[in-house]
Motif scaffolding. Structure first.
Motif, mmCIF file in Angstrom:
data_model
loop_
_atom_site.group_PDB
_atom_site.id
_atom_site.type_symbol
_atom_site.label_atom_id
_atom_site.label_comp_id
_atom_site.label_asym_id
_atom_site.label_seq_id
_atom_site.Cartn_x
_atom_site.Cartn_y
_atom_site.Cartn_z
ATOM 1 N N ASN A 10 0.953 -1.178 -0.230
ATOM 2 C CA ASN A 10 -0.603 -0.103 0.436
ATOM 3 C C ASN A 10 0.569 1.681 -0.072
ATOM 4 N N PHE A 11 0.194 2.579 -0.744
ATOM 5 C CA PHE A 11 1.051 3.692 -0.480
ATOM 6 C C PHE A 11 2.204 3.347 -0.888
ATOM 7 N N GLY A 12 2.694 2.824 -2.104
ATOM 8 C CA GLY A 12 3.345 2.509 -3.393
ATOM 9 C C GLY A 12 5.100 1.542 -1.892
ATOM 10 N N ARG A 13 4.285 0.931 -0.655
ATOM 11 C CA ARG A 13 5.294 0.763 -0.019
ATOM 12 C C ARG A 13 4.957 -0.821 0.008
ATOM 13 N N LEU A 14 6.305 -1.738 0.097
ATOM 14 C CA LEU A 14 5.993 -2.801 0.822
ATOM 15 C C LEU A 14 5.630 -2.516 1.992
ATOM 16 N N LEU A 15 4.747 -2.318 2.964
ATOM 17 C CA LEU A 15 4.708 -2.434 4.369
ATOM 18 C C LEU A 15 4.625 -3.739 5.077
ATOM 19 N N VAL A 16 6.060 -3.860 5.984
ATOM 20 C CA VAL A 16 6.564 -5.343 7.326
ATOM 21 C C VAL A 16 6.446 -4.918 8.607
ATOM 22 N N PHE A 17 5.675 -5.256 8.950
ATOM 23 C CA PHE A 17 4.845 -5.380 10.100
ATOM 24 C C PHE A 17 6.092 -6.233 10.818
ATOM 25 N N LYS A 18 6.736 -5.738 11.928
ATOM 26 C CA LYS A 18 7.114 -6.386 12.615
ATOM 27 C C LYS A 18 6.573 -6.191 14.205
ATOM 28 N N GLU A 19 7.440 -7.148 14.997
ATOM 29 C CA GLU A 19 5.859 -7.078 16.340
ATOM 30 C C GLU A 19 6.145 -6.304 17.722
ATOM 31 N N ASP A 20 7.375 -5.143 16.492
ATOM 32 C CA ASP A 20 7.579 -3.513 17.576
ATOM 33 C C ASP A 20 7.087 -2.241 16.136
ATOM 34 N N GLY A 21 6.439 -2.559 15.873
ATOM 35 C CA GLY A 21 5.714 -1.802 14.797
ATOM 36 C C GLY A 21 6.055 -1.359 13.376
ATOM 37 N N LEU A 22 5.812 -0.438 12.674
ATOM 38 C CA LEU A 22 5.433 -1.145 11.223
ATOM 39 C C LEU A 22 7.189 -0.631 10.337
ATOM 40 N N TYR A 23 7.222 -1.356 9.221
ATOM 41 C CA TYR A 23 8.981 -1.029 8.395
ATOM 42 C C TYR A 23 8.439 -0.699 7.340
ATOM 43 N N PRO A 24 8.335 0.451 6.558
ATOM 44 C CA PRO A 24 8.315 0.621 4.872
ATOM 45 C C PRO A 24 9.154 0.108 4.382
ATOM 46 N N CYS A 25 9.124 -0.247 3.520
ATOM 47 C CA CYS A 25 10.420 -0.340 2.756
ATOM 48 C C CYS A 25 9.722 -0.299 0.928
ATOM 49 N N ARG A 26 10.521 -0.427 0.485
ATOM 50 C CA ARG A 26 10.166 -0.510 -0.862
ATOM 51 C C ARG A 26 11.390 -1.230 -2.102
ATOM 52 N N LEU A 27 10.723 -1.904 -3.014
ATOM 53 C CA LEU A 27 11.826 -2.291 -4.329
ATOM 54 C C LEU A 27 11.807 -1.359 -4.850
ATOM 55 N N GLU A 28 13.183 -1.270 -5.726
ATOM 56 C CA GLU A 28 14.058 0.087 -6.091
ATOM 57 C C GLU A 28 14.842 -0.657 -7.337
ATOM 58 N N PHE A 29 15.210 -0.078 -8.704
ATOM 59 C CA PHE A 29 15.316 -0.882 -10.340
ATOM 60 C C PHE A 29 16.673 0.329 -10.127
ATOM 61 N N SER A 30 17.859 -0.066 -10.789
ATOM 62 C CA SER A 30 18.143 1.219 -11.010
ATOM 63 C C SER A 30 19.742 0.069 -11.738
ATOM 64 N N ASN A 31 20.326 0.086 -13.349
ATOM 65 C CA ASN A 31 20.838 -0.602 -14.107
ATOM 66 C C ASN A 31 21.112 -1.859 -14.264
ATOM 67 N N GLY A 32 19.892 -2.761 -14.333
ATOM 68 C CA GLY A 32 19.147 -3.140 -13.964
ATOM 69 C C GLY A 32 19.332 -4.380 -12.660
ATOM 70 N N MET A 33 19.616 -4.212 -11.719
ATOM 71 C CA MET A 33 19.213 -4.416 -10.498
ATOM 72 C C MET A 33 18.727 -3.854 -9.927
ATOM 73 N N VAL A 34 17.856 -4.701 -9.072
ATOM 74 C CA VAL A 34 16.382 -4.641 -8.019
ATOM 75 C C VAL A 34 17.212 -4.979 -6.269
ATOM 76 N N GLU A 35 17.206 -3.862 -5.924
ATOM 77 C CA GLU A 35 17.464 -4.219 -4.528
ATOM 78 C C GLU A 35 15.810 -3.376 -3.542
ATOM 79 N N LEU A 36 16.216 -4.033 -1.990
ATOM 80 C CA LEU A 36 15.314 -3.243 -1.291
ATOM 81 C C LEU A 36 15.652 -2.958 -0.770
ATOM 82 N N VAL A 37 14.462 -1.117 -0.426
ATOM 83 C CA VAL A 37 15.412 -0.163 0.604
ATOM 84 C C VAL A 37 14.556 0.106 1.478
ATOM 85 N N ILE A 38 15.137 0.623 2.462
ATOM 86 C CA ILE A 38 13.828 0.722 3.392
ATOM 87 C C ILE A 38 14.438 2.783 4.102
#
Length: 508
Positions: free
Chosen positions: A213-241
Motif C-alpha cells: 500500500n502507498f507505494g510501499r511494501l509495508l512490513v509489520f514486525k512485533e514492534d511496529g511498521l517498517y515501510p520498504c520499497r523495491l527499487e530498480f537501478s542499472n538492471g538491478m533490483v534492491e529492497l530499500v527502507i
C-alpha cells in the motif's frame, strides 16, 4: 484528576454503549444484519475447521472458490466440492491458517507452518516448483518443515516474509523473486536469486506479516511498521527502507489481520486495532472499545482474521471470548466512514472468513469450526444459518438536558421505519444507570397488510395504512429518575431511527 469529570464529553446521550448484530444504513438508522445460509449443503469430510478461503478470478475470467480444511484443499462452486490438494503440503492445525495472493495467473499460498504451494486454473495444487532454465530454486522449499510466514505482491514482484530455509529459521528475512533474462523476459515467481534477500533489522523482533500500500511494501514486525520499497537501478533490483517512515512503539501480532484499503492499512495488535494512513501516521481505532477488548481471549488475538466488506464500508475481525469453545464466537466490526465499532455474534463459531462475489454481488464467505461454508450478509435471508438474529441496542444514559434534576418520565417514544414485516421487540427504559428498576415493555413493528391489496385502499374504518417512512411506538413509563437509557432487544427486522422522551421536571 483533571481528566475525570461528569458527564464525560466522550460519551453523550447520542452514543451507544452496546450495539450487537446490526447494520447501519447510509442515513445512520439501525437495521438487523443480513442473514446467512450454507453455501454448500455438504459438510467437509470429518467436519474439520475451515482454515482458508480465497476467491480468485483467473486471466481468462474463470472464477474459483478455494477452501482449505485439515490437510486438504478444495474448490467449491456452491453445489460441487472437489479435492484439488495435489502435491501441496498443509499442516493439520486450526491455527495454521492460509494467506494467499494472486500473481502470474496463479494462486500462491502458505499456512505459515509448511512449504508453500501454488494453484493454476483448473488444476490441482502443487508444492513449490523448481525454477526452469536459469536461476535458483526458492530456499524456503528445500526441506520438509520449511515455510513462509506471509506472501506479498509488491511492484509485481512476489515477496516472501519471515522464512525457514533448509531447516534454519530467519524471522526477519525478506526475499523477492526475479524476472527471466531475454529472450524469456517476464515475471518468474519460481526464480529467487541468492542476492534477492534483505534481513530487516536482523536479530530484532520477528516479522508478523505485510501488505502492499502507498507505494510501499509495508512490513509489520512485533514492534511496529517498517515501510520498504523495491527499487530498480542499472538492471538491478534492491529492497530499500527509509528510516524516517518507520513507526515503532505498537505491537502487531495477527498475520491474518493485516489488510489494505486506499485510505488506510489495517492491523491488529496486542492492545487493539490500528490503522496506518498514507502519511504513515498511526491511529488506534479501538480506543473506545478497549474495555471490551481486554475481556476477549488474549491468547487468540494472534490468530484473529480480518476482512473487508466493501458494500457496508466495514472491516470485520473474528475474535474469541473466553467462553468460546475453540474458534471465534464474535465479530468485531469497524465502520471506516463513521468510525463506529460494535460486535456481531454469529450463530455458529467461525474459524475463517473473507468476502466473495456471486453474480457481482458481495457476500461474506464464512468457514465454520465444524466444516461448513456459509454465504453471509445475505439481505434475502432473515436467519443466521437457521437461527434468529438477536439484536441489542443500548443507549448511553441521558439526563435530558437537566443534570442532577429528578424527572417524571411519562413516555418513551421509539421512532422506527415503516416496514411490511411484523415484529415484536422489547424496549427497556433503564433508570439511573440501573440503580433502580427498569421499565420494560414490548412494541409491535410492521403491518399485517400491504397497501393497495386485498381491497384495502386507504382506510376501511378498522385498519388504516400507516403511511410515511417512519412511525412511532410508545412505551408508557410513568417513573421518576435522573437519567434514562433506552434499550431495544429482539430478533427480526427493527429499522430503528431514534427516540424521544416525554417528561416533566420534578421539584427537588
Amino acid at each position: 484528576m483533571k481528566s475525570l469529570f461528569y458527564p464525560d464529553t466522550a460519551l453523550t446521550p447520542e452514543h451507544c454503549v452496546l450495539i450487537k448484530n446490526v447494520n447501519f444504513t447510509e442515513q445512520r438508522t439501525v437495521d438487523v444484519k443480513g442473514g446467512s445460509s450454507k453455501f454448500n449443503s455438504a459438510q467437509i469430510t470429518d467436519g474439520p475447521p475451515v482454515v482458508g478461503l480465497f476467491q480468485v478470478t483467473y486471466a481468462n475470467g474463470t472464477v474459483e472458490n478455494i477452501e482449505v480444511a485439515k490437510a486438504a484443499i478444495h474448490t467449491n462452486d456452491g453445489s460441487t466440492r472437489s479435492v484439488v490438494t495435489g502435491t501441496a503440503e498443509k499442516t493439520d492445525s486450526e491455527t495454521a491458517k492460509i494467506r494467499a495472493v494472486y500473481i502470474d495467473d496463479k494462486v500462491v499460498a502458505t499456512d505459515g507452518a509448511s512449504r508453500p504451494w501454488t494453484k493454476a486454473r483448473g488444476s490441482n495444487c502443487v508444492l513449490w516448483a523448481d525454477a526452469a532454465g536459469d536461476g535458483v530454486t526458492a530456499p524456503f522449499k528445500a526441506s520438509s518443515g520449511d515455510f513462509v510466514k506471509d506472501f506479498v505482491v509488491h511492484r509485481n514482484y512476489l515477496c516472501a516474509l519471515n522464512l525457514k530455509e533448509s531447516g534454519t529459521h530467519h524471522p526477519t528475512r525478506i526475499r523477492y523473486c526475479d524476472v527471466d533474462i531475454p529472450p524469456d523476459s517476464g515475471l518468474d515467481i519460481f526464480d529467487w536469486p541468492i542476492k534477492h534477500v534483505y534481513d530487516l533489522y536482523e536479530n530484532g523482533p520477528p516479522i508478523v506479516g505485510g501488505t502492499d500500500n502507498f507505494g510501499r511494501l509495508l512490513v509489520f514486525k512485533e514492534d511496529g511498521l517498517y515501510p520498504c520499497r523495491l527499487e530498480f537501478s542499472n538492471g538491478m533490483v534492491e529492497l530499500v527502507i527509509n528510516p524516517a517512515e518507520v513507526r515503532r512503539g505498537f505491537s502487531p501480532v495477527a498475520t491474518h489481520s493485516i489488510l489494505s484499503r486506499p485510505e488506510f492499512t489495517w492491523v491488529v495488535c496486542r492492545d487493539g486495532a490500528y490503522i496506518v494512513r498514507p502519511d504513515f501516521s498511526v491511529e488506534w481505532v479501538t480506543q473506545d472499545f478497549h474495555n471490551k477488548w481486554t475481556q476477549l481471549d488474549q491468547s487468540r488475538i494472534q490468530h484473529a482474521v480480518s476482512f473487508v466488506r466493501e458494500r457496508d464500508h466495514q472491516i470485520r475481525t473474528l475474535v474469541s471470548t473466553t467462553g468460546a469453545s475453540n474458534y471465534f464466537d464474535q465479530v468485531m466490526v469497524w465502520d471506516w466512514q463513521s468510525n463506529d465499532i460494535w460486535i456481531d455474534e454469529p450463530a455458529n463459531e467461525v474459524s475463517y472468513a473473507t468476502s466473495y462475489f456471486i453474480s457481482n454481488r458481495e457476500y461474506d464467505y464464512l468457514g465454520t469450526g465444524d466444516g461448513y461454508v456459509l454465504k453471509g450478509n445475505d439481505p434475502d435471508v432473515v436467519t443466521d444459518n437457521g437461527e434468529n438474529v438477536e439484536f441489542d441496542i443500548h443507549m448511553a444514559p441521558n439526563d435530558l438536558g437537566h443534570p442532577g434534576r429528578t424527572k417524571r418520565v411519562v413516555n418513551l417514544r421509539s421512532i422506527v421505519k415503516t416496514q411490511p414485516q411484523t415484529n415484536s421487540i422489547t424496549v427497556s427504559a433503564i433508570r439511573n444507570q440501573g440503580q433502580v428498576l427498569s421499565r420494560n415493555g414490548n412494541i409491535s413493528l410492521g403491518s399485517q397488510f400491504v397497501w393497495d391489496q386485498g381491497g384495502l385502499y386507504w382506510d376501511d374504518g378498522v385498519m388504516a395504512w400507516p403511511g410515511g417512512t417512519t412511525t412511532t411506538e410508545n412505551l408508557f413509563v410513568n417513573r421518576t429518575c435522573e437519567t434514562i437509557a433506552p434499550r431495544w432487544t429482539g430478533d427480526g427486522t427493527v429499522g430503528l431511527v431514534g427516540y424521544q422522551v416525554e417528561f416533566v421536571l420534578e421539584e427537588n
